[in-house]
Design an enzyme around this catalytic site. Structure first.
Site, PDB file in Angstrom:
ATOM      1  N   GLU A  77       0.824  -1.216   0.000  1.00 49.79           N
ATOM      2  CA  GLU A  77       0.000   0.000   0.000  1.00 49.79           C
ATOM      3  C   GLU A  77       0.857   1.265   0.000  1.00 49.79           C
ATOM      4  O   GLU A  77       0.509   2.255  -0.647  1.00 49.79           O
ATOM      5  CB  GLU A  77      -0.955  -0.004   1.194  1.00 49.79           C
ATOM      6  CG  GLU A  77      -1.939  -1.168   1.218  1.00 49.79           C
ATOM      7  CD  GLU A  77      -2.801  -1.281  -0.038  1.00 49.79           C
ATOM      8  OE1 GLU A  77      -2.937  -0.290  -0.792  1.00 49.79           O
ATOM      9  OE2 GLU A  77      -3.331  -2.381  -0.276  1.00 49.79           O
ATOM     10  N   HIS A  88       1.815   2.071  -3.468  1.00 47.58           N
ATOM     11  CA  HIS A  88       0.806   2.824  -4.222  1.00 47.58           C
ATOM     12  C   HIS A  88       0.972   4.322  -3.985  1.00 47.58           C
ATOM     13  O   HIS A  88       0.938   5.123  -4.925  1.00 47.58           O
ATOM     14  CB  HIS A  88      -0.595   2.392  -3.794  1.00 47.58           C
ATOM     15  CG  HIS A  88      -1.052   1.096  -4.379  1.00 47.58           C
ATOM     16  ND1 HIS A  88      -0.778   0.710  -5.669  1.00 47.58           N
ATOM     17  CD2 HIS A  88      -1.789   0.083  -3.835  1.00 47.58           C
ATOM     18  CE1 HIS A  88      -1.316  -0.465  -5.912  1.00 47.58           C
ATOM     19  NE2 HIS A  88      -1.919  -0.882  -4.813  1.00 47.58           N
ATOM     20  N   HIS A  92      -0.613  -1.688  -9.748  1.00 49.27           N
ATOM     21  CA  HIS A  92      -0.430  -3.123  -9.551  1.00 49.27           C
ATOM     22  C   HIS A  92       0.511  -3.681 -10.609  1.00 49.27           C
ATOM     23  O   HIS A  92       0.602  -3.159 -11.722  1.00 49.27           O
ATOM     24  CB  HIS A  92      -1.778  -3.841  -9.598  1.00 49.27           C
ATOM     25  CG  HIS A  92      -2.577  -3.656  -8.356  1.00 49.27           C
ATOM     26  ND1 HIS A  92      -3.934  -3.395  -8.373  1.00 49.27           N
ATOM     27  CD2 HIS A  92      -2.222  -3.675  -7.046  1.00 49.27           C
ATOM     28  CE1 HIS A  92      -4.371  -3.274  -7.133  1.00 49.27           C
ATOM     29  NE2 HIS A  92      -3.356  -3.433  -6.302  1.00 49.27           N
ATOM     30  N   CYS A  93       1.199  -4.743 -10.244  1.00 48.95           N
ATOM     31  CA  CYS A  93       2.225  -5.334 -11.100  1.00 48.95           C
ATOM     32  C   CYS A  93       1.863  -6.778 -11.421  1.00 48.95           C
ATOM     33  O   CYS A  93       1.389  -7.509 -10.548  1.00 48.95           O
ATOM     34  CB  CYS A  93       3.583  -5.268 -10.394  1.00 48.95           C
ATOM     35  SG  CYS A  93       4.919  -6.069 -11.287  1.00 48.95           S
ATOM     36  N   CYS A 105       5.976 -10.472  -7.166  1.00 45.72           N
ATOM     37  CA  CYS A 105       6.229  -9.082  -6.789  1.00 45.72           C
ATOM     38  C   CYS A 105       5.254  -8.661  -5.696  1.00 45.72           C
ATOM     39  O   CYS A 105       4.072  -9.025  -5.723  1.00 45.72           O
ATOM     40  CB  CYS A 105       6.091  -8.164  -7.994  1.00 45.72           C
ATOM     41  SG  CYS A 105       6.395  -6.404  -7.625  1.00 45.72           S
TER      42      CYS A 105
END
Length: 238
Positions: free
Chosen positions: A164, A167, A173-174, A179
Site C-alpha cells: 500500500e 501505491h 499493480h504489477c 512481486c
C-alpha cells in the site's frame, strides 16, 4: 613558456570531471521520504512493530509511529459493521498537525475495512492506497484467523503495508509473479505467494520517481523481522 601553458591547458581539458566537483548547480542527493504509521483503533502493538521493521527493511526510509487515534465515526458503515477505507483515507489526509513531515501516512487498524470494487458496493479488503497521494490504510482483520499464527499475520502485515505504501509512492499493480505489488484481489493466497521484495521494474520506478536507492535483498530473514512474536493463535479475527 607558451608551449608549457599549451600543454597544461590540454591536460586540464581531458581531466576527469563529475557533477558536484565545485559545481554550484550540481543536484544534492534527495532526502529520503518519511513514512508515518498512524495507528487507528487497536491494530496490535506486536503487528505495528513488525510493520515498522518491514518498512525499514524494504524501503530503508525513516519510519515514525504517530500517536494512536480513535476510528473516525464518519467512516463507520453500519449495514455491514465495517469501516469504509476511502473515508479512512480522507481522515488521514485531513490530519495535518500530527503528520507534519510525513511523505506517506499509513493508517493501521485491526478493524474490518471495505470499499466499492466494480459492481460490489462493499468489498472487504486488506488495504487501500491512494496512488501518488498521501495516505494508505492497512487492516489486520482479514490477515489471520483463530487457526493462524501471529507470526503468519505479521508477515502478511508487512507485505500488505509495503504494497500500500508502494501505491502512495506512485506504483500501480504489477503482473510480475511474486512481486509485492501483485493485486491480491481479495485472496490471501496471493499475499502468501508474494516473495516480499519488489520486482526490478517496480523498484526502479520508485527510485526514478523519488531519487532514492532501494534495498534489493535476495533473501529475507523473516525470523529477524517478526521472529519476536510468539507462535500462538491470533484472537479476534474471523
Amino acid at each position: 613558456m607558451t608551449r608549457l601553458v599549451t600543454v597544461l591547458f590540454s591536460l586540464m581539458a581531458f581531466a576527469p570531471w563529475t557533477a558536484g566537483d565545485d559545481d554550484p548547480e550540481a543536484e544534492a542527493p534527495k532526502k529520503k521520504p518519511t513514512i508515518c504509521i498512524q495507528p487507528i483503533g487497536k491494530p496490535g502493538a506486536e503487528f505495528t512493530e513488525a510493520a515498522v521493521k518491514g518498512l525499514k527493511f524494504f524501503y530503508d526510509f525513516p519510519v515514525r509511529v504517530l500517536e494512536t487515534q480513535p476510528m473516525p465515526k464518519e467512516a463507520w458503515y453500519a449495514p455491514r459493521k465495517r469501516w469504509r477505507a476511502e473515508k479512512l483515507l480522507a481522515f488521514l489526509d485531513e490530519s495535518k498537525t500530527s503528520t507534519e513531515g510525513c511523505k506517506v501516512v499509513a493508517g493501521f487498524t485491526g478493524g474490518d475495512i471495505s470499499t466499492t470494487k466494480g459492481d460490489v458496493e462493499d468489498w472487504g479488503i486488506f488495504g487501500l492506497g491512494s496512488i501518488s497521494g498521501k495516505s494508505c490504510v492497512v487492516s489486520t482483520y482479514r490477515l489471520g484467523s483463530k487457526s493462524r499464527r501471529e507470526r503468519m499475520v505479521a508477515i502478511r502485515t508487512v507485505k500488505v503495508m509495503v504494497h500500500e505504501v508502494g501505491h502512495v509512492l506512485g506504483l500501480g499493480h504489477c503482473g510480475n509473479a511474486g512481486c509485492v505489488m501483485n493485486d491480491a484481489e481479495g485472496k490471501i493466497s496471493t499475499v502468501d505467494n508474494e516473495k516480499g521484495p519488489f520486482c526490478d521494474l517496480c523498484r526502479k520506478e520508485i527510485e526514478r520517481r523519488h531519487g532514492v536507492k532501494l534495498p534489493n535483498p535476495t533473501e529475507i530473514d523473516w525470523d529477524d523481522l517478526v521472529g519476536a512474536l510468539e507462535d500462538k493463535p491470533t484472537i479476534g479475527h474471523p
